[in-house]
Design an enzyme around this catalytic site. Structure first.
Site, PDB file in Angstrom:
ATOM      1  N   CYS A   8      -4.071  -6.217  11.900  1.00  0.00           N
ATOM      2  CA  CYS A   8      -3.571  -5.318  10.844  1.00  0.00           C
ATOM      3  C   CYS A   8      -3.633  -3.886  11.380  1.00  0.00           C
ATOM      4  O   CYS A   8      -3.915  -3.686  12.564  1.00  0.00           O
ATOM      5  CB  CYS A   8      -4.359  -5.485   9.549  1.00  0.00           C
ATOM      6  SG  CYS A   8      -6.103  -5.046   9.675  1.00  0.00           S
ATOM      7  N   ASN A  11      -7.951  -2.870  11.281  1.00  0.00           N
ATOM      8  CA  ASN A  11      -8.957  -3.895  11.637  1.00  0.00           C
ATOM      9  C   ASN A  11     -10.282  -3.687  10.891  1.00  0.00           C
ATOM     10  O   ASN A  11     -11.360  -3.945  11.421  1.00  0.00           O
ATOM     11  CB  ASN A  11      -9.188  -3.935  13.164  1.00  0.00           C
ATOM     12  CG  ASN A  11     -10.014  -5.132  13.643  1.00  0.00           C
ATOM     13  OD1 ASN A  11     -10.804  -5.006  14.573  1.00  0.00           O
ATOM     14  ND2 ASN A  11      -9.863  -6.269  13.031  1.00  0.00           N
ATOM     15  N   CYS A  13     -10.002  -4.015   7.011  1.00  0.00           N
ATOM     16  CA  CYS A  13      -9.796  -4.680   5.707  1.00  0.00           C
ATOM     17  C   CYS A  13      -9.187  -6.070   5.864  1.00  0.00           C
ATOM     18  O   CYS A  13      -9.862  -7.093   5.705  1.00  0.00           O
ATOM     19  CB  CYS A  13      -8.882  -3.857   4.799  1.00  0.00           C
ATOM     20  SG  CYS A  13      -9.434  -2.178   4.453  1.00  0.00           S
ATOM     21  N   ARG A  14      -7.879  -6.132   6.137  1.00  0.00           N
ATOM     22  CA  ARG A  14      -7.143  -7.402   6.072  1.00  0.00           C
ATOM     23  C   ARG A  14      -7.408  -8.344   7.245  1.00  0.00           C
ATOM     24  O   ARG A  14      -7.681  -9.531   7.032  1.00  0.00           O
ATOM     25  CB  ARG A  14      -5.630  -7.125   5.960  1.00  0.00           C
ATOM     26  CG  ARG A  14      -5.225  -6.484   4.655  1.00  0.00           C
ATOM     27  CD  ARG A  14      -3.863  -5.843   4.737  1.00  0.00           C
ATOM     28  NE  ARG A  14      -3.863  -4.684   5.646  1.00  0.00           N
ATOM     29  CZ  ARG A  14      -2.814  -3.945   5.945  1.00  0.00           C
ATOM     30  NH1 ARG A  14      -1.643  -4.243   5.415  1.00  0.00           N
ATOM     31  NH2 ARG A  14      -2.918  -2.916   6.753  1.00  0.00           N
ATOM     32  N   SER A  15      -7.302  -7.848   8.487  1.00  0.00           N
ATOM     33  CA  SER A  15      -7.446  -8.802   9.613  1.00  0.00           C
ATOM     34  C   SER A  15      -8.869  -9.346   9.755  1.00  0.00           C
ATOM     35  O   SER A  15      -9.021 -10.530  10.066  1.00  0.00           O
ATOM     36  CB  SER A  15      -6.909  -8.216  10.928  1.00  0.00           C
ATOM     37  OG  SER A  15      -7.611  -7.072  11.323  1.00  0.00           O
ATOM     38  N   ASP A 123      -1.749  -5.043   0.590  1.00  0.00           N
ATOM     39  CA  ASP A 123      -2.599  -4.062   1.283  1.00  0.00           C
ATOM     40  C   ASP A 123      -3.578  -3.444   0.287  1.00  0.00           C
ATOM     41  O   ASP A 123      -3.160  -2.813  -0.686  1.00  0.00           O
ATOM     42  CB  ASP A 123      -1.697  -2.974   1.888  1.00  0.00           C
ATOM     43  CG  ASP A 123      -2.478  -1.962   2.718  1.00  0.00           C
ATOM     44  OD1 ASP A 123      -3.725  -2.025   2.732  1.00  0.00           O
ATOM     45  OD2 ASP A 123      -1.825  -1.103   3.337  1.00  0.00           O
TER      46      ASP A 123
HETATM   47  P1  4NP Z   1      -6.466  -2.588   7.299  1.00  0.00           P
HETATM   48  O1  4NP Z   1      -6.598  -1.394   6.234  1.00  0.00           O
HETATM   49  O2  4NP Z   1      -5.245  -2.244   8.140  1.00  0.00           O
HETATM   50  O3  4NP Z   1      -6.250  -3.796   6.441  1.00  0.00           O
HETATM   51  O4  4NP Z   1      -7.743  -2.618   8.076  1.00  0.00           O
HETATM   52  C1  4NP Z   1      -6.396  -0.060   6.533  1.00  0.00           C
HETATM   53  C2  4NP Z   1      -7.312   0.607   7.316  1.00  0.00           C
HETATM   54  C3  4NP Z   1      -7.114   1.946   7.617  1.00  0.00           C
HETATM   55  C4  4NP Z   1      -5.990   2.589   7.108  1.00  0.00           C
HETATM   56  C5  4NP Z   1      -5.075   1.909   6.336  1.00  0.00           C
HETATM   57  C6  4NP Z   1      -5.270   0.575   6.051  1.00  0.00           C
HETATM   58  N1  4NP Z   1      -5.800   3.950   7.384  1.00  0.00           N
HETATM   59  O5  4NP Z   1      -4.832   4.559   6.880  1.00  0.00           O
HETATM   60  O6  4NP Z   1      -6.595   4.546   8.156  1.00  0.00           O
END
Ligand code: 4NP
Length: 154
Positions: A8, A11, A13-15, A123
């Site tokens: 994602c 790295n 939240c989702r992945s 998301d």
């Molecule tokens: P992830 O979530 O991609 O599911 O780990 C996010 C983590 C950081 C950000 C956005 C989504 N960010 O904008 O920094």
């Protein structure tokens, strides 16, 4: 050995949620020894950071085990090593290809493209809704595991 890398943006939240829920699914089916499972980011934003509190809270609520997670960015070497590189949303797929190059070996997939209703994983970054993210991820992972069972005769 089937090597799977979930990817994602950050790295955190989702992945990692996909990584630990998938590890739990394969553990429950006594298939852990057939898999190597990990996760990575496409951006440098969160490198070195642990999992988001929302992901940890959801995994705790479900009683799913996880190790100390340290966010890292996907590399070209990952493309060689892993058999399946699975993004959470369409923009992840484009970002993965920018880093690893052309998908010559057809290893890059969007998770919910394995399901009957192809779409991006919800998301949680702006919504804080990790429940919806989990429901989407579980749907995608079950469909992915079924795909592997048919393809690889697990
Ligand atoms: P992830 O979530 O991609 O599911 O780990 C996010 C983590 C950081 C950000 C956005 C989504 N960010 O904008 O920094």
């Amino acid at each position: 050995m089937i090597r799977v890398l979930f990817v994602c943006l950050g790295n955190i939240c989702r992945s990692p949620m996909a990584e630990y829920v998938f590890k739990d699914l394969v553990r429950k089916e006594n298939l852990s020894n057939k898999f190597e499972i990990a996760s990575a980011a496409t951006s440098s934003e969160e490198i070195g950071n642990g999992m988001h509190y929302g992901t940890k809270r959801k995994l705790n609520e479900l009683g799913i085990k996880y190790e100390k997670h340290i966010a890292r960015k996907i590399t070209k070497e990952d493309y060689k090593k892993y058999n399946y590189i699975i993004g959470m949303e369409e923009s992840n797929i484009r970002a993965i290809k920018r880093i690893v190059g052309e998908d010559k070996e057809n290893k890059i997939f969007r998770l919910l493209d394995f399901s009957k209703s192809p779409r991006d994983i919800a998301d949680p970054w702006y919504t804080g809704n990790f429940d919806k993210t989990y429901v989407d991820i579980l749907e995608g992972l079950k469909a992915f595991l079924n795909f592997l069972k048919e393809k690889s005769k697990l």
